[in-house]
Write a protein that holds these residues in place. Structure first.
Motif, PDB file in Angstrom:
ATOM      1  N   GLY A  25      14.724   7.615 -44.962  1.00  0.00           N
ATOM      2  CA  GLY A  25      13.782   6.936 -44.085  1.00  0.00           C
ATOM      3  C   GLY A  25      13.187   5.706 -44.739  1.00  0.00           C
ATOM      4  O   GLY A  25      12.999   4.663 -44.081  1.00  0.00           O
ATOM      5  N   ALA A  26      12.869   5.802 -46.034  1.00  0.00           N
ATOM      6  CA  ALA A  26      12.318   4.658 -46.753  1.00  0.00           C
ATOM      7  C   ALA A  26      13.319   3.506 -46.780  1.00  0.00           C
ATOM      8  O   ALA A  26      12.945   2.338 -46.628  1.00  0.00           O
ATOM      9  CB  ALA A  26      11.938   5.072 -48.164  1.00  0.00           C
ATOM     10  N   ALA A  27      14.600   3.831 -46.963  1.00  0.00           N
ATOM     11  CA  ALA A  27      15.629   2.789 -46.965  1.00  0.00           C
ATOM     12  C   ALA A  27      15.745   2.139 -45.590  1.00  0.00           C
ATOM     13  O   ALA A  27      15.890   0.909 -45.482  1.00  0.00           O
ATOM     14  CB  ALA A  27      16.972   3.388 -47.382  1.00  0.00           C
ATOM     15  N   ALA A  28      15.659   2.955 -44.524  1.00  0.00           N
ATOM     16  CA  ALA A  28      15.734   2.404 -43.172  1.00  0.00           C
ATOM     17  C   ALA A  28      14.527   1.528 -42.874  1.00  0.00           C
ATOM     18  O   ALA A  28      14.651   0.475 -42.226  1.00  0.00           O
ATOM     19  CB  ALA A  28      15.829   3.536 -42.158  1.00  0.00           C
ATOM     20  N   LEU A  29      13.351   1.934 -43.340  1.00  0.00           N
ATOM     21  CA  LEU A  29      12.144   1.135 -43.135  1.00  0.00           C
ATOM     22  C   LEU A  29      12.248  -0.196 -43.863  1.00  0.00           C
ATOM     23  O   LEU A  29      11.841  -1.239 -43.338  1.00  0.00           O
ATOM     24  CB  LEU A  29      10.923   1.907 -43.615  1.00  0.00           C
ATOM     25  N   GLU A  30      12.802  -0.175 -45.062  1.00  0.00           N
ATOM     26  CA  GLU A  30      12.997  -1.415 -45.814  1.00  0.00           C
ATOM     27  C   GLU A  30      13.917  -2.371 -45.056  1.00  0.00           C
ATOM     28  O   GLU A  30      13.672  -3.581 -45.008  1.00  0.00           O
ATOM     29  CB  GLU A  30      13.582  -1.092 -47.189  1.00  0.00           C
ATOM     30  N   THR A  31      14.942  -1.821 -44.429  1.00  0.00           N
ATOM     31  CA  THR A  31      15.847  -2.649 -43.629  1.00  0.00           C
ATOM     32  C   THR A  31      15.121  -3.255 -42.433  1.00  0.00           C
ATOM     33  O   THR A  31      15.328  -4.424 -42.090  1.00  0.00           O
ATOM     34  CB  THR A  31      17.038  -1.810 -43.141  1.00  0.00           C
ATOM     35  N   LEU A  32      14.236  -2.464 -41.802  1.00  0.00           N
ATOM     36  CA  LEU A  32      13.509  -2.969 -40.638  1.00  0.00           C
ATOM     37  C   LEU A  32      12.532  -4.080 -41.014  1.00  0.00           C
ATOM     38  O   LEU A  32      12.198  -4.922 -40.167  1.00  0.00           O
ATOM     39  CB  LEU A  32      12.746  -1.827 -39.958  1.00  0.00           C
ATOM     40  N   ARG A  38       6.619  -3.735 -42.009  1.00  0.00           N
ATOM     41  CA  ARG A  38       5.937  -4.113 -43.250  1.00  0.00           C
ATOM     42  C   ARG A  38       4.562  -3.465 -43.327  1.00  0.00           C
ATOM     43  O   ARG A  38       4.122  -3.031 -44.403  1.00  0.00           O
ATOM     44  CB  ARG A  38       5.822  -5.636 -43.341  1.00  0.00           C
ATOM     45  N   ALA A  39       3.871  -3.379 -42.190  1.00  0.00           N
ATOM     46  CA  ALA A  39       2.554  -2.730 -42.184  1.00  0.00           C
ATOM     47  C   ALA A  39       2.678  -1.251 -42.522  1.00  0.00           C
ATOM     48  O   ALA A  39       1.855  -0.702 -43.270  1.00  0.00           O
ATOM     49  CB  ALA A  39       1.904  -2.907 -40.817  1.00  0.00           C
ATOM     50  N   ALA A  40       3.685  -0.597 -41.981  1.00  0.00           N
ATOM     51  CA  ALA A  40       3.895   0.826 -42.287  1.00  0.00           C
ATOM     52  C   ALA A  40       4.272   1.018 -43.749  1.00  0.00           C
ATOM     53  O   ALA A  40       3.807   1.967 -44.395  1.00  0.00           O
ATOM     54  CB  ALA A  40       4.985   1.390 -41.382  1.00  0.00           C
ATOM     55  N   LYS A  41       5.080   0.128 -44.276  1.00  0.00           N
ATOM     56  CA  LYS A  41       5.479   0.233 -45.683  1.00  0.00           C
ATOM     57  C   LYS A  41       4.283   0.090 -46.612  1.00  0.00           C
ATOM     58  O   LYS A  41       4.217   0.734 -47.667  1.00  0.00           O
ATOM     59  CB  LYS A  41       6.527  -0.837 -46.001  1.00  0.00           C
ATOM     60  N   ALA A  42       3.308  -0.705 -46.199  1.00  0.00           N
ATOM     61  CA  ALA A  42       2.134  -0.941 -47.045  1.00  0.00           C
ATOM     62  C   ALA A  42       1.129   0.200 -46.981  1.00  0.00           C
ATOM     63  O   ALA A  42       0.262   0.302 -47.848  1.00  0.00           O
ATOM     64  CB  ALA A  42       1.462  -2.252 -46.645  1.00  0.00           C
ATOM     65  N   ARG A  43       1.226   1.053 -45.961  1.00  0.00           N
ATOM     66  CA  ARG A  43       0.260   2.141 -45.820  1.00  0.00           C
ATOM     67  C   ARG A  43       0.495   3.206 -46.883  1.00  0.00           C
ATOM     68  O   ARG A  43       1.633   3.510 -47.239  1.00  0.00           O
ATOM     69  CB  ARG A  43       0.335   2.776 -44.427  1.00  0.00           C
ATOM     70  N   THR A  44      -0.605   3.795 -47.345  1.00  0.00           N
ATOM     71  CA  THR A  44      -0.504   4.889 -48.320  1.00  0.00           C
ATOM     72  C   THR A  44      -0.704   6.252 -47.670  1.00  0.00           C
ATOM     73  O   THR A  44      -0.582   7.271 -48.327  1.00  0.00           O
ATOM     74  CB  THR A  44      -1.550   4.709 -49.432  1.00  0.00           C
ATOM     75  N   TYR A  45      -1.030   6.262 -46.391  1.00  0.00           N
ATOM     76  CA  TYR A  45      -1.164   7.520 -45.663  1.00  0.00           C
ATOM     77  C   TYR A  45      -0.752   7.276 -44.215  1.00  0.00           C
ATOM     78  O   TYR A  45      -0.781   6.144 -43.719  1.00  0.00           O
ATOM     79  CB  TYR A  45      -2.608   8.048 -45.713  1.00  0.00           C
TER      80      TYR A  45
END
Length: 590
Positions: free
Chosen positions: A422-429, A442-449
């Protein structure tokens, strides 16, 4: 050949009962020492805790693998025991390593890093596989008589329950003794009980001792099993009536209420599982001398017919959810459980309908479903059918084909719930050609929770709210359209317990306000500002516990206002509100 004969043969090869006890005692000691060493490594952040995948593999194999020795010692020859234990440990280690390797571990995550599903399903797969393999090894056949499977598995279930109970009782007594010593100023025992070097090895050793004690009393175990099966078999009639009534009522109530619970699949699969277990307590090993009374025979047939429609309902509900929202790991696991349930449903339906040889096809169904269960579990918790990988692939496909908009896509699922894939797919998005998709990713990737305030989550919460107006009134359309913004405070208004709504001018300004009554609380809303938005302005609760029931029902019959017991004060320009003292022994509640 009976199980007792097999046990006697195995024990002779191991030096009899004393040799068997020594093996189990040694197994418990070795397992306790290994688990303690893993605990030390985790506590001191030393190897192998610094290698999460390796630690997860060792933890799962060490936690479950020695149980094979405890259960199979004395039942199969030493070489076969060693080979089967080794194979089980390797498979468990691979499952544990994969479970940890697929996760994105946060700095605060602690060993053993294993997820709850792999612990639960790993234990289930080991139990099922063990009681398929051990009888086959003893009989030197791939498939043995059904009575052998039944005898071994149900005896082991009783032993497991008694051994766990014995271990729990042991610890209760130790803590009781520690409390007694503590009362007279001696805390040494309480201090020892809190030490890992004592608690971990002793727990495992006591469990191994309990297995030995229950094993040497074979007649006692069989007696306990007989009583347990007899009691449980009569519960079959209860669940059969309940499930039958539920299915009979569905044509009149419709399925909307069932789907709105959002847990329909889990509920109906649980009911099907209960039927399967209780049917087997009545059928037992299928021998002519174990045929139950006539009323239970008919109960078994009726219950066997009910499993299929329950599984169909589960598949239907699951299909609707997947069609609406796509795959998730939970839905994939539920689909796997439904697949096994479908095998049971078809086999038991055939057994109930087939004349002659009372419920005989049930036996083959149980064996086939057991083998399928093990294979499905191994697939789900290995790279073969990893639910996270399959879910991420499906969710990304839904986004790409427009089944879900960029605004409504669950980016937090990729960030927090689907591991590395999922992290790899989010990075692609984050590099998507669609600007909104990239921004939200990018906003979701930056969230810690995880954020629970996504548009989709708000709509889901609003869709679950149920309101009903009192007789002669209607709920303002403007309030209905704003339920999404009020869903967090209306969480108690559900399908099972709709909230009652009444319009009333609370403050004498000539405008209607709203009272929304839950079982124990009444919320007050009023329209403020030029935008006509409804906002919560307060809430009412019963002053005394005896008056705290059924406020929603009371609001339907009528409501009046009463003057405040104490006025507000203005002190130094500050407004102070009074909190009256409540005397619940006053009949007026004042």
């Amino acid at each position: 050949m009976t199980e007792t004969t097999h046990q006697d043969t195995g024990r002779t090869g191991l030096g009899g009962a004393s040799g068997l006890f020594a093996i189990r005692l040694a197994t418990g000691l070795v397992q306790g020492l290994a688990l303690y060493l893993l605990y030390l490594a985790a506590d001191s952040h030393a190897w192998p805790a610094t290698q999460p995948a390796l630690f997860g593999a060792l933890a799962l194999a060490t936690g479950y693998g020695p149980v094979v020795v405890l259960a199979a010692a004395g039942r199969i020859k030493p070489l076969a025991l060693a080979l089967w234990t080794g194979a089980a440990a390797v498979v468990l280690a691979l499952l544990g390593a994969h479970d940890v390797a697929r996760q994105v571990l946060a700095p605060h995550d602690e060993p053993p890093f294993l997820s709850l599903p792999v612990l639960a399903f790993g234990a289930a797969a080991l139990f099922i596989a063990h009681h398929l393999i051990v009888p086959a090894i003893r009989e030197r056949r791939w498939i043995v008589d059904y009575s052998e499977y039944f005898d071994v598995a149900w005896k082991a279930g009783v032993q497991l329950a008694l051994s766990l109970g014995f271990t729990g009782a042991f610890w209760v007594l130790l803590h009781l003794g520690a409390a007694l010593f503590k009362m007279i100023g001696l805390s040494f025992l309480q201090d020892i009980l809190g030490e890992a070097w004592f608690s971990i090895p002793v727990t495992v050793l006591i469990f191994a001792t309990a297995v030995q004690l229950t094993d040497v009393r074979d007649g006692l175990i069989r007696g306990v099993r007989t009583v347990a099966l007899m009691l449980l078999s009569w519960l079959l009639l209860v669940i059969t009536v309940l499930v039958g009534g539920f299915l009979a009522a569905l044509p009149f109530t419709g399925l909307d209420g069932l789907w709105e619970t959002r847990s329909a699949t889990a509920l109906v699969l649980s009911a099907a599982a209960a039927l399967i277990v209780l049917i087997n307590t009545a059928y037992q090993d299928g021998r002519p001398d174990n045929v139950p009374p006539v009323v239970l025979k008919y109960g078994v047939r009726v219950a066997s017919v009910l499993i299929a429609p329950l599984v169909i309902l589960a598949l239907w509900g699951l299909g609707l959810r997947i069609g609406q929202h796509g795959l998730t790991p939970d839905r994939i696991i539920a689909a796997a459980c439904a697949l096994v349930g479908a095998v049971y449903g078809a086999g038991y339906l055939l057994a109930a309908a087939k004349p002659g040889g009372w419920m005989k096809p049930l036996e083959r169904t149980n064996v086939v479903a057991a083998v399928l269960s093990v294979l499905v579990i191994l697939a789900l918790f290995s790279p073969l059918a990893d639910p996270a990988r399959m879910s991420v692939k499906d969710q990304i496909a839904r986004l790409e084909r427009g089944a879900v908009s960029a605004r409504d896509f669950d980016y937090d699922f990729l960030r927090f719930e689907s591991g590395k894939v999922g992290a790899a797919a989010l990075e692609t998005l984050t590099r998507s050609s669609d600007a909104e998709t990239a921004r939200l990713a990018r906003a979701a990737k930056a969230r810690t929770y995880r954020s629970g305030d996504t548009p989709k989550a708000r709509r889901d919460r609003a869709a679950a709210v149920r309101l009903q107006a009192v007789a002669g009134q209607t709920i303002p359309a403007s309030f209905q359209t704003q339920i999404e913004s009020q869903a967090d405070v209306l969480f108690g208004c559900s399908v099972a317990s709709p909230c009652t709504v009444r319009t009333l001018d609370l403050n004498g300004d000539g405008r209607e306000d709203l009272l929304v009554a839950m079982a124990r609380t009444v919320l007050a809303f009023e329209q403020r500002g030029d935008d006509g938005q409804w906002r919560k302005v307060g809430q009412y609760q019963a002053a005394c516990s005896r008056n705290a029931e059924a406020l929603d029902g009371g609001l339907s019959t009528g409501v009046t206002t009463a003057p405040a017991a104490l006025p507000d004060l203005i002190v130094g320009g500050q407004k102070l509100q009074a909190t009256p003292e409540i005397r619940c022994d006053d009949p007026d509640g004042r």
